[in-house]
Design a protein around this motif. Sequence first.
Motif, short mmCIF file in Angstrom:
data_model
loop_
_atom_site.label_atom_id
_atom_site.label_comp_id
_atom_site.label_asym_id
_atom_site.label_seq_id
_atom_site.Cartn_x
_atom_site.Cartn_y
_atom_site.Cartn_z
N ILE A 215 -3.33 -6.83 -13.42
CA ILE A 215 -2.68 -7.91 -12.67
C ILE A 215 -1.25 -8.10 -13.15
N GLY A 216 -1.05 -8.00 -14.47
CA GLY A 216 0.28 -8.18 -15.02
C GLY A 216 1.25 -7.08 -14.63
N LEU A 217 0.74 -5.92 -14.26
CA LEU A 217 1.60 -4.80 -13.87
C LEU A 217 1.90 -4.78 -12.37
N LEU A 218 1.12 -5.54 -11.61
CA LEU A 218 1.23 -5.52 -10.15
C LEU A 218 2.01 -6.72 -9.63
N ASP A 219 2.81 -6.48 -8.61
CA ASP A 219 3.47 -7.57 -7.90
C ASP A 219 2.39 -8.44 -7.24
N THR A 220 2.66 -9.72 -7.13
CA THR A 220 1.65 -10.61 -6.51
C THR A 220 1.35 -10.21 -5.08
N ASP A 221 2.33 -9.57 -4.39
CA ASP A 221 2.12 -9.12 -3.01
C ASP A 221 1.87 -7.62 -2.93
N ALA A 222 1.40 -7.03 -4.01
CA ALA A 222 1.19 -5.58 -4.04
C ALA A 222 0.18 -5.14 -2.98
N THR A 223 0.37 -3.91 -2.51
CA THR A 223 -0.59 -3.32 -1.57
C THR A 223 -1.00 -1.94 -2.08
N ALA A 224 -2.23 -1.57 -1.80
CA ALA A 224 -2.73 -0.23 -2.12
C ALA A 224 -3.28 0.37 -0.84
N ILE A 225 -2.83 1.58 -0.53
CA ILE A 225 -3.24 2.24 0.71
C ILE A 225 -3.85 3.59 0.36
N ILE A 293 4.64 -3.07 -9.96
CA ILE A 293 4.22 -2.14 -8.92
C ILE A 293 4.05 -2.89 -7.61
N LYS A 294 4.82 -2.46 -6.61
CA LYS A 294 4.79 -3.13 -5.31
C LYS A 294 3.84 -2.42 -4.33
N HIS A 295 3.86 -1.09 -4.37
CA HIS A 295 3.00 -0.31 -3.47
C HIS A 295 2.34 0.83 -4.23
N ILE A 296 1.10 1.11 -3.86
CA ILE A 296 0.38 2.28 -4.36
C ILE A 296 -0.11 3.05 -3.14
N TRP A 297 0.20 4.34 -3.11
CA TRP A 297 -0.29 5.21 -2.04
C TRP A 297 -1.21 6.25 -2.68
N ALA A 298 -2.46 6.27 -2.26
CA ALA A 298 -3.44 7.19 -2.83
C ALA A 298 -3.91 8.17 -1.76
N VAL A 299 -3.49 9.41 -1.90
CA VAL A 299 -3.85 10.44 -0.92
C VAL A 299 -5.10 11.17 -1.41
#
Length: 311
Positions: A215-225, A293-299
């Motif tokens: 949680i501390g590493l992620l932006d409060t509005d973070a998204t993971a796709i 971290i604002k966005h994470i993209w997992a392919v």
Amino acid sequence: MTTSSGPEDRWLDPSLSAVMSERRQLINLAYRLLGSLSDAEDVVQETYVRWYAMSAQQRDAIESPAAWLTKVASRICLDLLGSARARRERYVGEWIPEPLPDRTEWISGRSGDPTEDPADRITLDESVSMAFLVVLESMTPAERVAFMLHDVFRYPFAEVAEIVGRTPAACRQLASSARRRIRAAQAPATPTAQRAAIVRDFKQAWEARDIEALIGLLDTDATAIGDGGGLVSAELRPIEGGEQVARYFAELAGWRPDITLLERTVNGQPGLVVLQGGATVTVMAFDVVGGRIKHIWAVRNPEKLRPWTTD
């Protein structure tokens, strides 16, 4: 008496070296336009097929083979971009551009395969980062082609107009519209060393299933796709909110305790590769904004992981 020329005669063409030297430029352009290395390779192959479908006299009459090849490749990409929208509507879950590996690993400095043809390598810069490619996906095909050709590859609008089939003034407007989209989505750049440290901290917190650290590493509005393409499991919708993303990854580590995380370069930026049973099953790209971290993209779509499974 004349004889017909076959494929083997192409290697006797004195202009072959000059023509083939454009291959890397064409792959760089096509990948950025299509977001797919496999599609980019197909475009370049089709471009050369069309070049050699012409007679020697027709080829000799072309003043600039490089310009001709770029024009043809760009038009093929433009057609593909138009049909891609319909394909994306049928795609299962979220669609993410195909992730691209680097030839040198940023964590160890180990070089890639020295026998690999340099002409097949993509030049890694900001115009190939996952965040940039995702913004390109929001553009119309004409916007994307006009912007890439002019702003990234420095083609004058008069030449862009011939490719796009619009006036130079219209192409200028298309590039300007694309530029506004880029500016609206861009955040101040985070130094690579800082990005690498944050991704490494994320890896360690994920391995430890430390929700608070995540949680501390992620932006409060973070998204993971995630992108499984309907071929493997992946969330069909983005996960939104830093806490929700943190809990998802912590739970994921519990579900799959046999995974191994490796720090790798993904589209020129620090990222992670997930191995399971020694095979690459996921490639993750990150967008770091303001130290989080604002966005994470997992392919996870195996068809998009081909460049990662040939080592």
